[in-house]
Scaffold this active site. Structure first.
Site, PDB file in Angstrom:
ATOM      1  N   ASN A 117       0.809  -1.225   0.000  1.00 42.78           N
ATOM      2  CA  ASN A 117       0.000   0.000   0.000  1.00 42.78           C
ATOM      3  C   ASN A 117       0.843   1.276   0.000  1.00 42.78           C
ATOM      4  O   ASN A 117       0.334   2.354  -0.294  1.00 42.78           O
ATOM      5  CB  ASN A 117      -0.946   0.014   1.209  1.00 42.78           C
ATOM      6  CG  ASN A 117      -0.213   0.052   2.531  1.00 42.78           C
ATOM      7  OD1 ASN A 117       0.586  -0.828   2.836  1.00 42.78           O
ATOM      8  ND2 ASN A 117      -0.461   1.069   3.335  1.00 42.78           N
ATOM      9  N   HIS A 118       2.155   1.162   0.309  1.00 46.23           N
ATOM     10  CA  HIS A 118       3.019   2.346   0.245  1.00 46.23           C
ATOM     11  C   HIS A 118       3.679   2.501  -1.122  1.00 46.23           C
ATOM     12  O   HIS A 118       4.388   3.491  -1.329  1.00 46.23           O
ATOM     13  CB  HIS A 118       4.085   2.291   1.349  1.00 46.23           C
ATOM     14  CG  HIS A 118       3.581   2.743   2.674  1.00 46.23           C
ATOM     15  ND1 HIS A 118       3.729   4.029   3.139  1.00 46.23           N
ATOM     16  CD2 HIS A 118       2.883   2.080   3.629  1.00 46.23           C
ATOM     17  CE1 HIS A 118       3.167   4.137   4.331  1.00 46.23           C
ATOM     18  NE2 HIS A 118       2.652   2.967   4.646  1.00 46.23           N
TER      19      HIS A 118
END
Length: 868
Positions: free
Chosen positions: A675-676
């Site tokens: 998700n980063h």
């Protein structure tokens, strides 16, 4: 006052772990009734400008038995005498009145037999969980004659004050405001001509802060305490830190709080942080204010719903420097500037003025007006004003910091004759292996427990025919590859015989693995081209002049200390050239990821690693432990589950290393997207700013864009040995088969809007037991075990029913994921079939360990890496 006493007084502010030196304390208020006008005169102690009451620590000599045998108490007014462990002193055996008489005799320089009987005016009971007992601070009042009073006030350290003068003493000069409270109580009782002044009782313990309540009865404070994942033992850690800072008092003041705030990264801002936490504006914090304030600043605390409103109130008070309940333009400008700096944006005067003007328009106020708290909360809550989630965050997670500093909170450390008090709402549930029903297991989905790992039921993929590699590799003892030789050349030289190679098929290479000619490749012969490509890739992996190996060599220079250059530093390297090199490598690796399926099918043995988050030091530790001589010479695959950047200082070095290894070992190094690996998230955190800081504004943005174009093409899931499903976040809400994941588009620059499946696998979490409430339970029941992820404010949480259905539907046995920091580097859930792995130690300044998982020989083995 003696120098030793002053030194002991100064050291009393340096709190240490409980080591048996905490004791009961007696304080004394000496007063004299005056004539007309001022009815009460007080004798207080002043040391280095701080007004306090004389006090004495209880020792084993101050017991009833000692009094009966005629023993005399010992010690000083500030309690500098040594004493045995407090566990040898039973409160029922202590004559607090005798200690008060002894203290009065010392303060007044009188014979104890001439001292009037003191009266107890205040008793504070403070519970210390790790010692499993209460400690007492007793405040006595004693009346003396005017003659005795006059004689005592001339002694060193003694100061005479009237009650009105005491009230005017600045808060910064008072050890605690409780001195004024006690004096006012005594004065009011004397006005009523009471013979017995009477006493008040205060009790302080963690049970006053933490309550086990269901979601329907949770207050906003309860929601805040649970937002960062705190449990009862975490609250005890925070509470004991409060006691260290405050004891023997019932509140903590700024002087005692400042060192702790500095440790958390608030250097030069401690006073503003303390002011924001001091909601009552008393200059002191009780245990509740202390713990709630720290929780609001924890980096792990959510910035959504109830916790967000409380955090915004702290933020507002932090920037309200003049404490008028409103933010002026200057104060708002500082808030806007801090957000811009945290987002890595330009903060030149011109751009700052533009952002401030835009903020004024957002809040709908004029430049000569002020922003009210209610207006601020409404605009932030409606998402009209963004960026506050970055504000008022400590530099490290607070609980791991305390664990690292003092060790975990444990009531087992010290065996005490005193039982822990019954605290309402703190009933502990006991879980016994095999005793839970399916429904109970759903309710305790996130409880970590020690259970044996399942052997699983893996079926390894069929292996193809083996072939002999065309070269040898020379390796130093350190693991560094120094040279390669073609076996055909060695056969010609007579060093080896009958390799079985056809001379006409071989491509001549120099000693560095460089091909001397490619003219013999026949485009019209596909089999020959394919055979050549395989051999070229194999030789190129060890070519020291290849693009990935040159990057690895550069990173070795970055890693080591050399001739004055510190480790993990680029020294005098031309960063412009390095940036261009990274952009070139990104263009090459992008093609590799584009040609990979969205769902990878891998075979064992396979190492699986979780979040790295810019921790290059730990990545090197994994390299030396797992693939010291490089992935090509290590008989295993390597799967990384995402989150390579943000929150760490070396995100660009981490991705450069992983991209380089992927380029030279495309069939052994596999990287999933986390998700980063999303642009908007990186702008909220650190990677975007890191690129600009290292390469400058223009080149930094180009490097950042090149890296993210690679992220856009990364796979999102993998299956190992057809049985173990691997993703970054969690299982998706998928009615069909995992093969449907192949339809996820590539590239995927905006996964949130372009692929709901990919977004879920990057963000989903198993539901935590403490997050279950009626609303969540209802959503889980009506959505096949999925509910909105309140903690992340996006995607879903899933329960065991959804998890079991996913495994059964896809003929899988286990799921391995990352996405959540774990103290031991891993966590085992869902009856041993769901494993969370985290591969970055000391995350955000905490004390967590790093781990990985080895899948091999029908076993899933957890390996914890020593990164110290």
């Amino acid at each position: 006052m003696a120098a030793e006493t002053r030194e002991a007084k100064n050291k009393s502010h340096i709190r240490k772990p409980w080591d048996g030196n905490i004791r009961d304390v007696v304080s004394l208020l000496v007063f004299c009734q005056g004539g007309e006008g001022e009815k009460l005169q007080l004798l207080v102690w002043e040391d280095q400008g701080i007004v306090t009451l004389p006090r004495k620590e209880i020792t084993a000599q101050d017991t009833i038995q000692e009094r009966e045998t005629g023993g005399s108490p010992s010690g000083t007014a500030l309690g500098t005498a040594t004493a045995p462990s407090p566990l040898l002193i039973w409160p029922r055996d202590v004559s607090y009145e005798l200690v008060a008489i002894s203290l009065a005799a010392e303060v007044l320089k009188m014979n104890p037999s001439h001292v009037n009987s003191p009266q107890l005016v205040q008793l504070t009971r403070i519970y210390v969980p790790s010692l499993r007992r209460h400690f007492h601070h007793s405040v006595f009042a004693i009346e003396v004659s005017s003659k005795q009073f006059e004689k005592a006030q001339g002694l060193e350290g003694r100061v005479r004050l009237t009650l009105s003068e005491l009230k005017k003493v600045p808060e910064s000069k008072l050890e605690r405001r409780n001195i004024v409270t006690v004096a006012e109580h005594v004065s009011s009782q004397l006005k009523g001509k009471c013979c017995d002044i009477g006493a008040s009782l205060k009790e302080i313990g963690p049970h006053q802060i933490w309550h086990q309540v269901d979601s329907q009865h949770m207050t906003p404070d309860d929601q805040l305490l649970r937002s960062p994942g705190y449990r009862e033992q975490d609250i005890e850690l925070l509470y004991e830190e409060y006691v260290r800072r405050s004891y023997p008092h019932a509140t903590v003041c700024f002087r005692d709080m400042k060192p702790f705030l500095t440790d958390l990264g608030w250097k030069d801002k401690e006073a503003d942080i303390f002011r924001a936490m001091d909601g009552q504006k008393t200059g002191e914090l009780g245990p509740r204010e202390f713990i709630l304030g720290l929780t609001a600043m924890d980096p792990m605390t959510s910035h959504g719903k109830g916790p967000a409103e409380i955090r915004c109130r702290y933020i507002f008070k932090y920037y309200d420097k003049n404490e008028d309940g409103q933010l002026g333009v200057t104060e708002l400008k500082e808030l806007v500037k801090d957000i811009a700096e945290l987002q890595g944006l330009d903060v030149t005067p011109k751009s700052l003025e533009e952002r401030t003007k835009k903020a004024l328009e957002t809040f709908d106020i004029e430049e000569d007006s002020k922003l009210s708290l209610n207006n601020f909360l409404v605009c932030v809550g409606n998402l009209r004003f963004r960026g506050t989630s970055l504000l008022l965050r400590a530099n490290m997670s607070i609980i791991p910091h305390l664990v690292h500093k003092y060790g975990p909170s444990s009531t087992q450390k010290v065996r005490s004759p005193f039982r822990s008090p019954a605290s309402p709402g703190l009933d502990r549930k006991k879980f016994r292996k095999g005793s839970l029903t399916d429904n109970e297991r759903d309710q305790t989905a996130n409880i970590q427990c020690s259970i044996p790992l399942s052997d699983g039921a893996f079926q390894s993929q069929d292996s193809g025919s083996y072939t002999l590699a065309h070269h040898t590799v020379k390796v130093r003892r350190s693991g560094q590859i120094t040279d390669i030789h073609l076996l055909l050349d060695m056969e010609r030289a007579g060093e080896v015989c009958d390799t079985g190679f056809d001379v006409d098929e071989m491509i001549p290479c120099d000693s560095n693995g460089e091909m001397q000619s490619s003219s013999m490749i026949a485009p019209e012969v596909p089999q020959l081209r394919h055979r050549f490509f395989d051999r070229y890739q194999s030789v190129e992996a060890f070519n020291l002049r290849s693009l990935p190996n040159e990057m690895i060599t550069a990173l070795r220079f970055f890693e080591h200390e050399k001739s004055g250059k510190p480790s993990l530093n680029w020294g005098e390297v031309d960063m412009m050239k390095l940036g261009q090199y990274i952009i070139s490598m990104c263009a090459a690796i992008k093609d590799v990821f584009e040609n990979e399926p969205r769902l990878l099918w891998l075979s064992t043995p396979c190492y699986i690693l979780g979040d790295i988050h810019g921790n290059y030091r730990d990545l090197v530790c994994f390299e030396k432990a797992l693939w010291r001589v490089g992935p090509h010479l290590t008989p295993a695959n390597f799967l990384f589950l995402g989150d390579y950047v943000d929150r760490g200082d070396y995100g660009i070095e981490v991705v450069s290393y992983l991209f380089a290894q992927k380029l030279q070992a495309t069939g052994k190094f596999f990287l999933l997207r986390g998700n980063h690996e999303v642009r908007d998230i990186q702008k909220m955190f650190t990677f975007h700013q890191e690129c600009i800081r290292k390469f400058g504004e223009r080149l930094g943005v180009n490097v950042w864009n090149a890296v993210n174009e690679v992220f856009d093409c990364m796979p999102v899931a993998a299956i190992v040995d057809k049985k173990i499903f691997c993703i970054h976040g969690g299982i998706p809400k998928l009615d069909g088969h995992v093969k449907d994941l192949e339809r996820i588009p590539c590239p995927l620059p905006n996964p949130e809007s372009e692929s709901n499946l990919a977004w879920q696998m990057m963000w989903n979490d198993p539901v935590a037991a403490e997050d279950l409430n009626d609303d969540v339970s209802e959503q889980l029941m009506s959505n096949n075990g999925f509910a909105f992820n309140e903690k992340r404010q996006t995607a879903y949480v899933f329960n065991q029913a959804a998890f079991n259905a996913f495994l059964q539907r896809n003929n899988l046995t286990h799921v391995v994921r990352a996405h959540e920091v774990k103290q031991a580097g891993f966590e085992i859930q869902q009856s041993g079939r769901l494993m969370t792995v985290f591969s970055s130690s000391h995350y955000c300044g905490g004390s967590n360990e790093a781990a990985c998982i080895l899948v091999h020989n029908y076993r899933m083995r957890i390996i914890r890496i020593d990164t110290s």
